[in-house]
Design a protein around this motif. Structure first.
Motif, PDB file in Angstrom:
ATOM      1  N   LYS A   1      -8.507 -29.802  79.809  1.00 52.17           N
ATOM      2  CA  LYS A   1      -7.595 -30.497  80.672  1.00 52.17           C
ATOM      3  C   LYS A   1      -8.078 -32.076  80.534  1.00 52.17           C
ATOM      4  O   LYS A   1      -9.506 -32.182  80.624  1.00 52.17           O
ATOM      5  CB  LYS A   1      -7.429 -29.946  82.043  1.00 52.17           C
ATOM      6  N   ILE A   2      -7.188 -32.998  80.979  1.00 52.56           N
ATOM      7  CA  ILE A   2      -7.638 -34.577  81.296  1.00 52.56           C
ATOM      8  C   ILE A   2      -7.073 -34.829  82.472  1.00 52.56           C
ATOM      9  O   ILE A   2      -6.016 -34.325  82.787  1.00 52.56           O
ATOM     10  CB  ILE A   2      -6.785 -35.340  80.043  1.00 52.56           C
ATOM     11  N   ALA A   3      -7.970 -35.214  83.249  1.00 50.85           N
ATOM     12  CA  ALA A   3      -7.336 -36.018  84.722  1.00 50.85           C
ATOM     13  C   ALA A   3      -6.838 -37.356  84.429  1.00 50.85           C
ATOM     14  O   ALA A   3      -7.642 -38.054  83.956  1.00 50.85           O
ATOM     15  CB  ALA A   3      -8.385 -35.518  85.674  1.00 50.85           C
ATOM     16  N   ALA A   4      -5.567 -37.263  85.049  1.00 49.04           N
ATOM     17  CA  ALA A   4      -5.006 -38.833  84.897  1.00 49.04           C
ATOM     18  C   ALA A   4      -4.836 -39.355  86.291  1.00 49.04           C
ATOM     19  O   ALA A   4      -4.316 -38.334  87.126  1.00 49.04           O
ATOM     20  CB  ALA A   4      -3.988 -38.646  83.955  1.00 49.04           C
ATOM     21  N   ALA A   5      -5.025 -40.484  86.753  1.00 44.35           N
ATOM     22  CA  ALA A   5      -4.645 -41.182  87.869  1.00 44.35           C
ATOM     23  C   ALA A   5      -3.184 -41.297  88.309  1.00 44.35           C
ATOM     24  O   ALA A   5      -2.808 -41.277  89.438  1.00 44.35           O
ATOM     25  CB  ALA A   5      -5.465 -42.375  88.325  1.00 44.35           C
ATOM     26  N   SER A   6      -2.391 -41.177  87.265  1.00 43.35           N
ATOM     27  CA  SER A   6      -0.925 -41.391  87.523  1.00 43.35           C
ATOM     28  C   SER A   6      -0.149 -41.032  86.429  1.00 43.35           C
ATOM     29  O   SER A   6      -0.902 -40.705  85.400  1.00 43.35           O
ATOM     30  CB  SER A   6      -0.564 -42.840  88.045  1.00 43.35           C
ATOM     31  N   ASP A   7       1.116 -40.927  86.387  1.00 40.37           N
ATOM     32  CA  ASP A   7       1.992 -40.289  85.407  1.00 40.37           C
ATOM     33  C   ASP A   7       1.867 -41.533  84.414  1.00 40.37           C
ATOM     34  O   ASP A   7       1.900 -41.413  83.233  1.00 40.37           O
ATOM     35  CB  ASP A   7       3.343 -40.186  85.827  1.00 40.37           C
ATOM     36  N   VAL A   8       1.786 -42.994  84.956  1.00 38.72           N
ATOM     37  CA  VAL A   8       1.641 -43.903  83.933  1.00 38.72           C
ATOM     38  C   VAL A   8       0.165 -43.832  83.097  1.00 38.72           C
ATOM     39  O   VAL A   8       0.434 -43.998  81.706  1.00 38.72           O
ATOM     40  CB  VAL A   8       1.400 -45.512  84.735  1.00 38.72           C
ATOM     41  N   ILE A   9      -0.695 -43.350  83.525  1.00 41.62           N
ATOM     42  CA  ILE A   9      -1.856 -43.008  82.776  1.00 41.62           C
ATOM     43  C   ILE A   9      -1.763 -41.763  81.836  1.00 41.62           C
ATOM     44  O   ILE A   9      -1.952 -41.762  80.719  1.00 41.62           O
ATOM     45  CB  ILE A   9      -2.963 -42.820  83.680  1.00 41.62           C
ATOM     46  N   ARG A  10      -1.083 -40.738  82.423  1.00 43.75           N
ATOM     47  CA  ARG A  10      -0.785 -39.603  81.524  1.00 43.75           C
ATOM     48  C   ARG A  10      -0.086 -39.886  80.248  1.00 43.75           C
ATOM     49  O   ARG A  10      -0.191 -39.626  79.169  1.00 43.75           O
ATOM     50  CB  ARG A  10       0.110 -38.484  82.261  1.00 43.75           C
ATOM     51  N   ARG A  11       1.198 -40.783  80.549  1.00 41.63           N
ATOM     52  CA  ARG A  11       1.934 -41.159  79.342  1.00 41.63           C
ATOM     53  C   ARG A  11       1.166 -42.027  78.427  1.00 41.63           C
ATOM     54  O   ARG A  11       1.296 -41.851  77.218  1.00 41.63           O
ATOM     55  CB  ARG A  11       2.872 -42.283  79.846  1.00 41.63           C
ATOM     56  N   ASP A  12       0.252 -43.160  79.083  1.00 43.77           N
ATOM     57  CA  ASP A  12      -0.524 -43.946  78.126  1.00 43.77           C
ATOM     58  C   ASP A  12      -1.595 -42.870  77.254  1.00 43.77           C
ATOM     59  O   ASP A  12      -1.537 -43.188  76.060  1.00 43.77           O
ATOM     60  CB  ASP A  12      -1.482 -44.855  78.810  1.00 43.77           C
ATOM     61  N   ILE A  13      -1.933 -41.931  77.793  1.00 44.72           N
ATOM     62  CA  ILE A  13      -2.961 -41.071  77.047  1.00 44.72           C
ATOM     63  C   ILE A  13      -2.171 -40.204  75.870  1.00 44.72           C
ATOM     64  O   ILE A  13      -2.664 -40.147  74.662  1.00 44.72           O
ATOM     65  CB  ILE A  13      -3.651 -40.050  77.989  1.00 44.72           C
ATOM     66  N   ALA A  14      -1.041 -39.772  76.263  1.00 49.05           N
ATOM     67  CA  ALA A  14       0.036 -39.196  75.508  1.00 49.05           C
ATOM     68  C   ALA A  14       0.384 -39.843  74.296  1.00 49.05           C
ATOM     69  O   ALA A  14       0.157 -39.575  73.030  1.00 49.05           O
ATOM     70  CB  ALA A  14       1.219 -38.600  76.212  1.00 49.05           C
ATOM     71  N   ASP A  15       0.690 -41.304  74.509  1.00 44.02           N
ATOM     72  CA  ASP A  15       1.254 -41.971  73.361  1.00 44.02           C
ATOM     73  C   ASP A  15       0.007 -42.720  72.457  1.00 44.02           C
ATOM     74  O   ASP A  15       0.284 -42.862  71.141  1.00 44.02           O
ATOM     75  CB  ASP A  15       1.934 -43.258  74.204  1.00 44.02           C
ATOM     76  N   ASN A  16      -0.939 -42.957  73.225  1.00 45.65           N
ATOM     77  CA  ASN A  16      -2.240 -43.498  72.350  1.00 45.65           C
ATOM     78  C   ASN A  16      -3.206 -42.646  71.837  1.00 45.65           C
ATOM     79  O   ASN A  16      -3.842 -43.077  70.900  1.00 45.65           O
ATOM     80  CB  ASN A  16      -2.979 -44.638  73.270  1.00 45.65           C
ATOM     81  N   TYR A  17      -3.178 -41.625  72.303  1.00 47.63           N
ATOM     82  CA  TYR A  17      -4.235 -40.663  71.727  1.00 47.63           C
ATOM     83  C   TYR A  17      -3.765 -39.199  71.271  1.00 47.63           C
ATOM     84  O   TYR A  17      -4.712 -38.422  71.109  1.00 47.63           O
ATOM     85  CB  TYR A  17      -5.361 -40.299  73.033  1.00 47.63           C
TER      86      TYR A  17
END
Length: 177
Positions: free
Chosen positions: A8-24
Motif C-alpha cells: 500500500k501507499i500512504a497519501a496525505a490527501s486525494d490530491v497526492i493520491r491522484r498525483d501518484i496514480a497519474d505520474n507513477y
C-alpha cells in the motif's frame, strides 16, 4: 529473500493520491489516504484565546487591527502574492486597519516590493521561520493560504484546530476535509 512487492501507499490527501496514480502508474486502490494529525491540546480555541492579549502585545498589534496570518514556505506556490493583493483590496475597500503577518521560509524581497507598490508596505510584516507558530495563531483573526498547489497544509489544520477561520484554495488537499 526480500519481497519487492508494494502492499500500500500512504497519501496525505486525494490530491497526492491522484498525483501518484497519474505520474507513477499506481492504481488508486493501492493507496490509502491518511490525513495529517494535529495536537489538539496545543492547538485549541481556549488556548489561543487565552494567549491572544499577550501575543498581540508581543507583536505590537493593536486590538482594533484585523490581522491575517500567512504561514508557509515556498511563497510563490503558497500564493503569497495573491494574499498581498487581497490585503490591498480589503484595506482599500473596508477602511479597516488590516495587517498581514507572514511566517515561513522564502525570499521576501519581491513580496515586499509588491506590498509597497500596492500601498500596504507597512501593513505586511515578515517574520521568517519561527520555532513555534502558536504566538502567531493567537494574534491572528484568520489564516490565509491561497496556494496554487497544496497537498495538505499542516498550517491550515493547526489554524482550524485553534478555532481560526481559514481562507484557502479550493484545489488544496485541505478542501477535502
Amino acid at each position: 529473500m526480500r519481497s519487492s512487492s508494494l502492499q500500500k501507499i500512504a497519501a496525505a490527501s486525494d490530491v497526492i493520491r491522484r498525483d501518484i496514480a497519474d505520474n507513477y502508474g499506481r492504481a488508486p486502490d493501492m493507496m490509502e489516504i491518511i490525513y495529517s494529525g494535529v495536537d489538539c491540546e496545543e492547538y485549541c480555541p481556549e488556548r489561543r484565546i487565552a494567549a491572544r492579549p499577550e501575543a498581540r502585545r508581543g507583536l505590537t498589534l493593536d486590538e482594533s487591527e484585523l490581522v491575517f496570518l500567512f504561514i508557509g514556505s515556498d511563497f510563490k506556490r503558497k500564493g503569497l502574492g495573491h494574499a498581498i493583493q487581497g490585503m490591498a483590496r480589503l484595506s482599500r475597500g473596508s477602511g479597516m486597519p488590516v495587517k498581514l503577518l507572514v511566517v515561513g521560509g522564502g525570499d521576501p524581497q519581491s513580496y515586499r516590493r509588491l506590498a509597497e507598490k500596492l500601498g500596504i508596505g507597512d501593513r505586511v510584516v515578515f517574520y521568517g521561520l519561527v520555532p513555534n507558530p502558536g504566538l502567531f495563531y493567537a494574534a491572528a483573526d484568520a489564516v490565509v493560504l491561497p496556494s496554487r498547489r497544496e497537498p495538505c497544509s499542516l498550517a491550515v489544520l493547526e489554524a482550524m484546530a485553534s478555532g481560526l477561520p481559514v481562507i484557502f484554495s479550493a484545489d488544496s488537499g485541505n478542501a477535502e476535509m
